[in-house]
Design an enzyme around this catalytic site. Structure first.
Site, short mmCIF file in Angstrom:
data_model
loop_
_atom_site.label_atom_id
_atom_site.label_comp_id
_atom_site.label_asym_id
_atom_site.label_seq_id
_atom_site.Cartn_x
_atom_site.Cartn_y
_atom_site.Cartn_z
N GLY A 186 0.75 -1.24 0.00
CA GLY A 186 0.00 0.00 0.00
C GLY A 186 0.78 1.29 0.00
O GLY A 186 0.20 2.36 -0.18
N GLU A 212 3.74 -6.82 1.70
CA GLU A 212 3.26 -7.16 0.35
C GLU A 212 3.31 -5.94 -0.56
O GLU A 212 2.29 -5.52 -1.12
CB GLU A 212 1.82 -7.67 0.42
N PRO A 213 4.47 -5.33 -0.74
CA PRO A 213 4.52 -4.13 -1.57
C PRO A 213 4.46 -4.46 -3.06
O PRO A 213 5.06 -5.43 -3.51
CB PRO A 213 5.89 -3.52 -1.23
N ARG A 247 -5.39 3.50 -15.64
CA ARG A 247 -5.45 4.26 -14.39
C ARG A 247 -6.11 5.64 -14.54
O ARG A 247 -6.93 6.02 -13.70
CB ARG A 247 -4.07 4.37 -13.75
N TYR A 284 -9.46 5.76 -12.33
CA TYR A 284 -9.35 6.47 -11.05
C TYR A 284 -9.15 7.98 -11.21
O TYR A 284 -8.89 8.67 -10.23
CB TYR A 284 -8.15 5.95 -10.24
N CYS A 308 -13.12 4.61 -28.39
CA CYS A 308 -14.37 5.37 -28.52
C CYS A 308 -15.05 5.56 -27.17
O CYS A 308 -16.14 5.02 -26.92
CB CYS A 308 -15.28 4.65 -29.50
N GLU A 309 -14.41 6.26 -26.29
CA GLU A 309 -14.98 6.62 -24.99
C GLU A 309 -14.36 7.95 -24.58
O GLU A 309 -13.15 8.14 -24.74
CB GLU A 309 -14.60 5.60 -23.90
N TYR A 327 0.51 -1.51 -12.21
CA TYR A 327 -0.90 -1.43 -12.61
C TYR A 327 -1.04 -0.77 -13.98
O TYR A 327 -2.01 -0.07 -14.24
CB TYR A 327 -1.73 -0.72 -11.54
#
Ligand code: LLP
Length: 417
Positions: A239, A272-273, A311, A315, A341-342, A369
């Protein structure tokens, strides 16, 4: 220190010019710096020196075999969330004995696979999952090592989609449920309660929520120990954020703060990076296809899109966009958009850049990611991936072919109309 630097007016990754990579491999292409990955991983190792620990890299951040292999050789364990990720780790030369398995929905076959491979620990997220695991382990004549994932109800102050430690999130269980599950595990021959697990979210830029959750976990561990349940590890999850736009805490400051808070606890520490190891090691190289100034906005239409880097669309994430060869022309505010097309298909908005058609751009901080969240939306083949080591480049995944797009599809026999 970033491994992406301007050298003689041109952007380099380590000792290789991004323009050369684009000329050789085309665009869009992900480029990763091996030195940057190594440095981030070693920063964790150095900060944890002298303390029993296991750094389980979160495979979901970037699961390319070459990157997993590199981290395995550096001594990493792995955090996986699917049977596919576990098999990737093993294929990449990782040690199943250093794997923890997270996630709320592990299926029967994934649990059986992980038991068969002999993973280090299952991070359990519900009573049903614990019962299912006990059942399968019993059938296979094995004892499953388990941690219960606690939901400490801590606000990580991050984007709601990647916040996981609040009571309303689907992740983990509350302390009283955890206590009950530990009793169940203790009383089962098929389960071995060995750790406690937590993960409160991703891209966290403040160390305090981590400390708050560690305090919560310490209280749970003390409580369990009074019940005679002695655990051997504490998994604090991943995190830690990175500096996309605003500065992030340094890895060693984060670890120092954690160790300080845990100074009286002698359990092995598992982390858990994901992002903090690979994000800043990667860039997405893309070419400007068309410039389209309108009365409202200036659009720079590039050959990468939301299917290549989700991303920003998902987000509203901000990642720096740099010209590969900065020019000295007129600077305008460009919306850097893809061909999908968005309207959500943007990589950056209102970026002050001097651009011409054909220019190369580098979207920074794309190592985590990025590729792992790609799709074939709009039947767009996936980008290539290149790993740079000093002056050497390795193509670590080929650009997907158009034929591969329908390789697993079939047309039913005629006559069904
Ligand atoms: N452990 C667990 C159980 C997780 O769910 C995650 C990430 C990690 C470790 C690694 O977290 P990190 O150190 O990378 O923050 N796609 C989003 C991020 C989703 C993170 C999900 N869980 C993004 O692009 O921002």
């Amino acid at each position: 220190m970033s491994q992406f630097t301007l050298q003689s007016g041109s952007l380099y990754c380590e000792d290789v010019s991004l323009a050369d990579i684009a000329a050789k491999h085309g665009t869009p292409t992900y480029v990763y710096s091996a030195a940057s990955i190594d440095a981030a991983f070693r920063e964790y190792q150095t900060a944890l020196y002298g303390r029993p620990h296991l750094i389980c890299y979160a495979v979901k951040a970037n699961s390319n075999l070459a990157i997993l292999n590199r981290l395995a050789r550096l001594g990493a364990g792995f955090d996986v969330v699917s049977g596919g990720e576990l098999e990737r780790v093993i294929r990449a030369g990782g040690d199943a004995g250093k794997v923890v398995f997270s996630g709320v929905g592990k299926t029967r076959s994934e649990l059986a696979l992980a038991l068969d491979r002999g993973i280090r620990c299952f991070n359990i997220e519900s009573e049903s999952e614990l019962r299912q695991l006990a059942d399968i382990a019993g059938e296979l004549g094995k004892t499953a090592p388990v941690s219960i994932r606690i939901n400490p109800d801590v606000d990580a102050g991050t984007h709601p989609y990647i916040s996981t430690g609040l009571r309303e999130n689907k992740f983990g269980v509350d302390a009283s449920t955890a206590r009950r599950l530990y009793m169940m595990a203790r009383d089962s021959d098929a389960l071995n309660p060995m750790g406690l697990d937590c993960h409160i979210g991703s891209q966290i830029l403040d160390i305090n929520p981590f400390l708050e959750s560690v305090d919560f976990l310490t209280a749970v561990i003390n409580d369990l120990s009074k019940e005679g349940i002695k655990l051997s590890h504490l998994d604090v999850g991943g995190g830690l954020g990175v500096s996309y736009e605003t500065p992030a805490p340094k890895i060693d400051d984060y670890i120092a703060a954690l160790l300080d808070r845990l100074s009286t606890m002698d359990l092995e520490l598992i982390l858990e990076p994901g992002r903090s190891i690979v994000a800043m090691a990667g860039a997405l190289l893309t070419k400007v296809e068309y410039l389209k100034p309108t009365s409202q906005r200036h659009f720079a239409i590039v050959d990468a899109a939301m299917n290549d880097l989700l991303r920003p669309a998902l987000y509203g994430a901000w990642q720096e966009i740099c010209p590969v060869k900065p020019r000295s022309g007129e600077v305008l505010e460009w919306d850097v958009v893809g061909p999908v097309c968005e309207t959500a298909d943007f990589l950056g908005k209102a970026r002050p850049l001097s651009l011409s058609e054909g220019d190369l751009l580098s979207i920074m901080g794309a190592g985590a990611y990025g590729y792992s969240m790609t799709s074939n939306y709009n039947s767009r083949p996936r980008a290539a991936e290149v790993l740079v080591e000093g002056a050497t480049t390795h193509l670590i995944s080929e650009r997907e072919s158009v034929d591969a797009l329908w390789q697993r599809e079939s047309i039913p026999p005629e006559g069904s109309l």
